[in-house]
Design a protein around this motif. Structure first.
Motif, PDB file in Angstrom:
ATOM      1  N   HIS A  94       0.829  -1.208   0.000  1.00  0.00           N
ATOM      2  CA  HIS A  94       0.000   0.000   0.000  1.00  0.00           C
ATOM      3  C   HIS A  94       0.864   1.259   0.000  1.00  0.00           C
ATOM      4  O   HIS A  94       0.625   2.192  -0.771  1.00  0.00           O
ATOM      5  CB  HIS A  94      -0.924  -0.032   1.225  1.00  0.00           C
ATOM      6  CG  HIS A  94      -1.904   1.085   1.282  1.00  0.00           C
ATOM      7  ND1 HIS A  94      -2.112   1.825   2.419  1.00  0.00           N
ATOM      8  CD2 HIS A  94      -2.723   1.602   0.345  1.00  0.00           C
ATOM      9  CE1 HIS A  94      -3.032   2.738   2.177  1.00  0.00           C
ATOM     10  NE2 HIS A  94      -3.426   2.625   0.925  1.00  0.00           N
ATOM     11  N   LYS A  98       1.279   4.124  -3.047  1.00  0.00           N
ATOM     12  CA  LYS A  98       1.004   5.541  -2.822  1.00  0.00           C
ATOM     13  C   LYS A  98       2.214   6.402  -3.175  1.00  0.00           C
ATOM     14  O   LYS A  98       2.080   7.482  -3.758  1.00  0.00           O
ATOM     15  CB  LYS A  98       0.596   5.765  -1.362  1.00  0.00           C
ATOM     16  CG  LYS A  98      -0.819   5.301  -1.060  1.00  0.00           C
ATOM     17  CD  LYS A  98      -1.146   5.321   0.410  1.00  0.00           C
ATOM     18  CE  LYS A  98      -1.138   6.691   1.020  1.00  0.00           C
ATOM     19  NZ  LYS A  98      -1.572   6.671   2.441  1.00  0.00           N
ATOM     20  N   VAL A 101       2.600   6.812  -6.974  1.00  0.00           N
ATOM     21  CA  VAL A 101       1.662   7.790  -7.529  1.00  0.00           C
ATOM     22  C   VAL A 101       2.153   9.213  -7.268  1.00  0.00           C
ATOM     23  O   VAL A 101       2.050  10.088  -8.131  1.00  0.00           O
ATOM     24  CB  VAL A 101       0.243   7.574  -6.966  1.00  0.00           C
ATOM     25  CG1 VAL A 101      -0.676   8.719  -7.342  1.00  0.00           C
ATOM     26  CG2 VAL A 101      -0.324   6.269  -7.473  1.00  0.00           C
ATOM     27  N   ARG A 108      -1.034   6.133 -11.579  1.00  0.00           N
ATOM     28  CA  ARG A 108      -2.248   5.990 -10.779  1.00  0.00           C
ATOM     29  C   ARG A 108      -3.252   5.011 -11.401  1.00  0.00           C
ATOM     30  O   ARG A 108      -3.823   4.169 -10.701  1.00  0.00           O
ATOM     31  CB  ARG A 108      -2.907   7.351 -10.562  1.00  0.00           C
ATOM     32  CG  ARG A 108      -4.162   7.271  -9.721  1.00  0.00           C
ATOM     33  CD  ARG A 108      -4.709   8.643  -9.378  1.00  0.00           C
ATOM     34  NE  ARG A 108      -5.980   8.547  -8.722  1.00  0.00           N
ATOM     35  CZ  ARG A 108      -6.155   8.270  -7.446  1.00  0.00           C
ATOM     36  NH1 ARG A 108      -5.104   8.049  -6.675  1.00  0.00           N
ATOM     37  NH2 ARG A 108      -7.356   8.197  -6.918  1.00  0.00           N
ATOM     38  N   ALA A 109      -3.483   5.112 -12.692  1.00  0.00           N
ATOM     39  CA  ALA A 109      -4.506   4.278 -13.347  1.00  0.00           C
ATOM     40  C   ALA A 109      -4.223   2.780 -13.199  1.00  0.00           C
ATOM     41  O   ALA A 109      -5.113   2.031 -12.769  1.00  0.00           O
ATOM     42  CB  ALA A 109      -4.642   4.672 -14.814  1.00  0.00           C
ATOM     43  N   LYS A 112      -4.538   1.800  -9.425  1.00  0.00           N
ATOM     44  CA  LYS A 112      -5.915   1.882  -8.958  1.00  0.00           C
ATOM     45  C   LYS A 112      -6.732   0.700  -9.496  1.00  0.00           C
ATOM     46  O   LYS A 112      -7.566   0.135  -8.793  1.00  0.00           O
ATOM     47  CB  LYS A 112      -6.523   3.210  -9.416  1.00  0.00           C
ATOM     48  CG  LYS A 112      -7.912   3.473  -8.930  1.00  0.00           C
ATOM     49  CD  LYS A 112      -7.911   3.901  -7.498  1.00  0.00           C
ATOM     50  CE  LYS A 112      -9.312   4.326  -7.088  1.00  0.00           C
ATOM     51  NZ  LYS A 112      -9.450   4.391  -5.643  1.00  0.00           N
ATOM     52  N   GLY A 115      -6.214  -2.259  -7.467  1.00  0.00           N
ATOM     53  CA  GLY A 115      -6.671  -2.110  -6.087  1.00  0.00           C
ATOM     54  C   GLY A 115      -5.565  -1.872  -5.075  1.00  0.00           C
ATOM     55  O   GLY A 115      -5.774  -2.057  -3.878  1.00  0.00           O
ATOM     56  N   LEU A 117      -4.177   1.003  -4.288  1.00  0.00           N
ATOM     57  CA  LEU A 117      -4.278   2.287  -3.601  1.00  0.00           C
ATOM     58  C   LEU A 117      -5.379   2.288  -2.547  1.00  0.00           C
ATOM     59  O   LEU A 117      -5.507   3.231  -1.788  1.00  0.00           O
ATOM     60  CB  LEU A 117      -4.539   3.410  -4.617  1.00  0.00           C
ATOM     61  CG  LEU A 117      -3.427   3.626  -5.629  1.00  0.00           C
ATOM     62  CD1 LEU A 117      -3.821   4.669  -6.648  1.00  0.00           C
ATOM     63  CD2 LEU A 117      -2.144   4.022  -4.925  1.00  0.00           C
ATOM     64  N   THR A 118      -6.163   1.218  -2.497  1.00  0.00           N
ATOM     65  CA  THR A 118      -7.242   1.115  -1.514  1.00  0.00           C
ATOM     66  C   THR A 118      -6.713   0.472  -0.243  1.00  0.00           C
ATOM     67  O   THR A 118      -6.106  -0.595  -0.294  1.00  0.00           O
ATOM     68  CB  THR A 118      -8.398   0.275  -2.079  1.00  0.00           C
ATOM     69  OG1 THR A 118      -8.798   0.837  -3.323  1.00  0.00           O
ATOM     70  CG2 THR A 118      -9.571   0.253  -1.120  1.00  0.00           C
TER      71      THR A 118
END
Length: 143
Positions: A94, A98, A101, A108-109, A112, A115, A117-118
């Motif tokens: 994680h 981050k 990005v 980012r795409a 994301k 998953g 970045l969640t």
């Protein structure tokens, strides 16, 4: 303003920036510093291979670099506290995602979409009063 004052305010040569991000999973918290380099990972002042002995955990930590197609381009210096090794690997994943990005917004795409970045918000349920564990009741005896 004097000539010397203007020289001080002038931007110096661009030094490789260190990007900081925090990742969390379960009770583990990872602080990640990312800088351009050769792909060296250091976790709690230990080499990556020494800290995570299991191949699965190594794969989990490397996933953001592979998803963003940035393998071997950044050095990561990480500190991890709390939880077990599995939670720490998830927290590192994680945090690295981050930081990538922040370093390059174009990543980012793909991150994301996978998953990364969640924040996985699942944590251990607390123990309740009158129970043996969070949900386990004491053994019932009719007689």
């Amino acid at each position: 303003m004097s000539q010397a004052a203007e020289e001080k305010k002038a931007p110096k040569e661009a030094q490789p920036a260190r990007i900081y991000a925090t990742g969390k999973r379960k009770d583990a918290c990872a602080r990640v510093w990312l800088s351009p380099g050769t792909g060296k990972l250091t976790i709690n002042k230990k080499p990556f291979e020494d800290y995570f002995a299991r191949d699965l955990l190594r794969m989990i930590v490397r996933q953001p670099f592979e998803a963003a197609a940035r393998e071997g381009q950044y050095d990561a210096f990480c500190t991890v506290r709390g939880g077990g090794l599995s939670g720490q690997a998830g927290a590192l994943k994680h945090g690295i995602a981050k930081a990538l990005v922040l370093q390059d917004p174009q990543t980012r795409a793909p991150l994301k979409a996978k998953g990364f970045l969640t924040r996985d918000s699942r944590v251990v349920e607390r123990k309740k009063y009158g129970r043996r564990k969070a949900r386990r009741r004491f053994q019932f005896s009719k007689r």
